[in-house]
Design a protein around this motif. Structure first.
Motif, PDB file in Angstrom:
ATOM      1  N   ALA A 107      16.257  24.116  49.698  1.00 11.75           N
ATOM      2  CA  ALA A 107      16.253  22.777  49.107  1.00 11.75           C
ATOM      3  C   ALA A 107      15.148  22.648  48.064  1.00 11.75           C
ATOM      4  N   VAL A 108      15.491  22.026  46.954  1.00 10.32           N
ATOM      5  CA  VAL A 108      14.526  21.701  45.904  1.00 10.32           C
ATOM      6  C   VAL A 108      14.488  20.179  45.782  1.00 10.32           C
ATOM      7  N   THR A 109      13.309  19.633  45.942  1.00  4.04           N
ATOM      8  CA  THR A 109      13.119  18.195  45.769  1.00  4.04           C
ATOM      9  C   THR A 109      12.659  17.949  44.343  1.00  4.04           C
ATOM     10  N   PHE A 110      13.239  16.944  43.712  1.00  4.88           N
ATOM     11  CA  PHE A 110      12.898  16.631  42.328  1.00  4.88           C
ATOM     12  C   PHE A 110      12.764  15.133  42.163  1.00  4.88           C
ATOM     13  N   VAL A 111      12.089  14.765  41.084  1.00  6.24           N
ATOM     14  CA  VAL A 111      11.872  13.360  40.748  1.00  6.24           C
ATOM     15  C   VAL A 111      12.579  13.092  39.429  1.00  6.24           C
ATOM     16  N   TYR A 112      13.337  12.025  39.400  1.00  2.39           N
ATOM     17  CA  TYR A 112      14.012  11.623  38.163  1.00  2.39           C
ATOM     18  C   TYR A 112      12.986  11.076  37.174  1.00  2.39           C
ATOM     19  N   ARG A 114      12.900   8.458  35.427  1.00  2.00           N
ATOM     20  CA  ARG A 114      12.665   7.006  35.513  1.00  2.00           C
ATOM     21  C   ARG A 114      12.367   6.552  36.940  1.00  2.00           C
ATOM     22  N   GLY A 115      12.044   7.521  37.805  1.00  2.00           N
ATOM     23  CA  GLY A 115      11.709   7.196  39.187  1.00  2.00           C
ATOM     24  C   GLY A 115      12.825   7.559  40.142  1.00  2.00           C
ATOM     25  N   GLY A 116      12.490   7.599  41.388  1.00  4.81           N
ATOM     26  CA  GLY A 116      13.431   8.013  42.414  1.00  4.81           C
ATOM     27  C   GLY A 116      13.429   9.529  42.544  1.00  4.81           C
ATOM     28  N   SER A 117      13.970  10.011  43.632  1.00  4.54           N
ATOM     29  CA  SER A 117      13.972  11.451  43.846  1.00  4.54           C
ATOM     30  C   SER A 117      15.322  11.898  44.381  1.00  4.54           C
ATOM     31  N   GLY A 118      15.509  13.203  44.377  1.00  5.10           N
ATOM     32  CA  GLY A 118      16.722  13.800  44.892  1.00  5.10           C
ATOM     33  C   GLY A 118      16.406  15.164  45.462  1.00  5.10           C
ATOM     34  N   GLN A 119      17.417  15.746  46.092  1.00  2.00           N
ATOM     35  CA  GLN A 119      17.239  17.077  46.651  1.00  2.00           C
ATOM     36  C   GLN A 119      18.570  17.807  46.578  1.00  2.00           C
ATOM     37  N   LEU A 120      18.516  19.039  46.067  1.00  2.00           N
ATOM     38  CA  LEU A 120      19.691  19.898  45.946  1.00  2.00           C
ATOM     39  C   LEU A 120      19.292  21.320  46.301  1.00  2.00           C
ATOM     40  N   PRO A 121      20.272  22.160  46.659  1.00  2.00           N
ATOM     41  CA  PRO A 121      19.949  23.573  46.842  1.00  2.00           C
ATOM     42  C   PRO A 121      19.488  24.182  45.508  1.00  2.00           C
ATOM     43  N   TYR A 122      18.585  25.145  45.590  1.00  2.00           N
ATOM     44  CA  TYR A 122      18.055  25.789  44.396  1.00  2.00           C
ATOM     45  C   TYR A 122      19.167  26.199  43.430  1.00  2.00           C
ATOM     46  N   TRP A 123      20.204  26.865  43.936  1.00  2.00           N
ATOM     47  CA  TRP A 123      21.231  27.390  43.034  1.00  2.00           C
ATOM     48  C   TRP A 123      21.878  26.277  42.213  1.00  2.00           C
ATOM     49  N   GLN A 124      22.021  25.081  42.775  1.00  2.00           N
ATOM     50  CA  GLN A 124      22.602  23.974  42.027  1.00  2.00           C
ATOM     51  C   GLN A 124      21.640  23.464  40.956  1.00  2.00           C
ATOM     52  N   THR A 125      20.353  23.443  41.254  1.00  2.00           N
ATOM     53  CA  THR A 125      19.392  22.997  40.248  1.00  2.00           C
ATOM     54  C   THR A 125      19.298  24.006  39.111  1.00  2.00           C
ATOM     55  N   PHE A 126      19.392  25.292  39.440  1.00  2.00           N
ATOM     56  CA  PHE A 126      19.358  26.313  38.397  1.00  2.00           C
ATOM     57  C   PHE A 126      20.587  26.196  37.502  1.00  2.00           C
ATOM     58  N   ALA A 127      21.763  26.090  38.122  1.00  5.60           N
ATOM     59  CA  ALA A 127      23.000  25.936  37.337  1.00  5.60           C
ATOM     60  C   ALA A 127      22.923  24.685  36.464  1.00  5.60           C
ATOM     61  N   HIS A 128      22.415  23.600  37.028  1.00  4.03           N
ATOM     62  CA  HIS A 128      22.261  22.360  36.245  1.00  4.03           C
ATOM     63  C   HIS A 128      21.337  22.577  35.047  1.00  4.03           C
ATOM     64  N   SER A 129      20.215  23.247  35.261  1.00  2.00           N
ATOM     65  CA  SER A 129      19.248  23.411  34.170  1.00  2.00           C
ATOM     66  C   SER A 129      19.849  24.205  33.014  1.00  2.00           C
ATOM     67  N   ILE A 130      20.631  25.235  33.316  1.00  3.20           N
ATOM     68  CA  ILE A 130      21.275  26.026  32.263  1.00  3.20           C
ATOM     69  C   ILE A 130      22.317  25.180  31.533  1.00  3.20           C
ATOM     70  N   ASN A 131      23.140  24.464  32.283  1.00  2.00           N
ATOM     71  CA  ASN A 131      24.169  23.619  31.685  1.00  2.00           C
ATOM     72  C   ASN A 131      23.533  22.514  30.840  1.00  2.00           C
ATOM     73  N   HIS A 132      22.471  21.916  31.332  1.00  2.00           N
ATOM     74  CA  HIS A 132      21.762  20.858  30.622  1.00  2.00           C
ATOM     75  C   HIS A 132      21.255  21.353  29.271  1.00  2.00           C
ATOM     76  N   SER A 133      20.627  22.528  29.269  1.00  2.00           N
ATOM     77  CA  SER A 133      20.103  23.081  28.015  1.00  2.00           C
ATOM     78  C   SER A 133      21.231  23.385  27.037  1.00  2.00           C
ATOM     79  N   THR A 134      22.331  23.931  27.537  1.00  2.00           N
ATOM     80  CA  THR A 134      23.467  24.237  26.670  1.00  2.00           C
ATOM     81  C   THR A 134      24.003  22.961  26.024  1.00  2.00           C
ATOM     82  N   TYR A 135      24.158  21.923  26.812  1.00  2.00           N
ATOM     83  CA  TYR A 135      24.661  20.644  26.317  1.00  2.00           C
ATOM     84  C   TYR A 135      23.775  20.107  25.188  1.00  2.00           C
ATOM     85  N   HIS A 136      22.478  20.081  25.418  1.00  2.00           N
ATOM     86  CA  HIS A 136      21.581  19.501  24.423  1.00  2.00           C
ATOM     87  C   HIS A 136      21.343  20.429  23.231  1.00  2.00           C
ATOM     88  N   ARG A 137      21.463  21.744  23.407  1.00  2.00           N
ATOM     89  CA  ARG A 137      21.405  22.622  22.229  1.00  2.00           C
ATOM     90  C   ARG A 137      22.595  22.348  21.313  1.00  2.00           C
TER      91      ARG A 137
END
Length: 167
Positions: A107-112, A114-137
């Motif tokens: 589990a990886v705990t993160f903070v949004y 604008r506040g608030g927090s969430g928790q996801l398995p590492y693999w989901q946060t990693f996949a999200h980070s790659i997808n996020h960067s691709t989207y904004h590039r």
């Protein structure tokens, strides 16, 4: 979900980031700051957002004591941001190369931002980070074109694989 696949994604992300950062190093100050319409109002703001997100995910993964989004405080020059982004991009690649596959479900705990927090398995946060960067590039490319920068080339993942993995 294998280490080989995630390492390949991280290598692609680093390659695409390097190309984007090279473009940013060539834009004028006017192009960097020009007000444009997208998720963020300029090339600068979009680049800060991508670098900030990549940096903050590493902070969450290593459980840094006080992770802070760059978007909340970064006012430095373009070259300083590019250096921060290069470090974060390489850090993501190094992290996945060294992170044991058996920890992908941790589990990886993160903070949004604008506040608030969430928790996801590492693999989901990693996949999200790659997808996020691709989207904004992709948005960055559109903004660069709107600002009159035309020295762009493909950031397509297939292009990366054809030129760096399968060549």
């Amino acid at each position: 979900m294998t280490k080989q696949y995630f390492t390949a994604l991280a290598a692609y992300n680093s390659w695409a980031n390097d190309k984007a950062m090279d473009w940013l190093s060539q834009v004028s100050d006017e192009q960097w700051e020009q007000t444009l319409i997208s998720s963020f109002g300029s090339v600068r703001q979009t680049a800060v957002h991508i670098a900030s997100a990549e940096k903050i995910w590493i902070d969450f993964w290593i459980k840094a004591p006080a992770p802070a989004y760059l978007t909340s405080h970064f006012e430095g020059p373009k070259n300083e941001l590019i250096d921060i982004w290069k470090t974060a991009s390489a850090g993501m690649h190094n992290f996945i190369k060294n992170w044991p596959e058996e920890n992908y479900t941790d589990a990886v705990t993160f903070v949004y931002p604008r506040g608030g927090s969430g928790q996801l398995p590492y693999w989901q946060t990693f996949a999200h980070s790659i997808n996020h960067s691709t989207y904004h590039r992709g948005q960055l490319i559109t903004l660069l074109r709107q600002a009159g920068f035309d020295k762009l080339s493909s950031l397509d993942q297939a292009t990366y694989y054809l030129t760096h993995v399968n060549s």
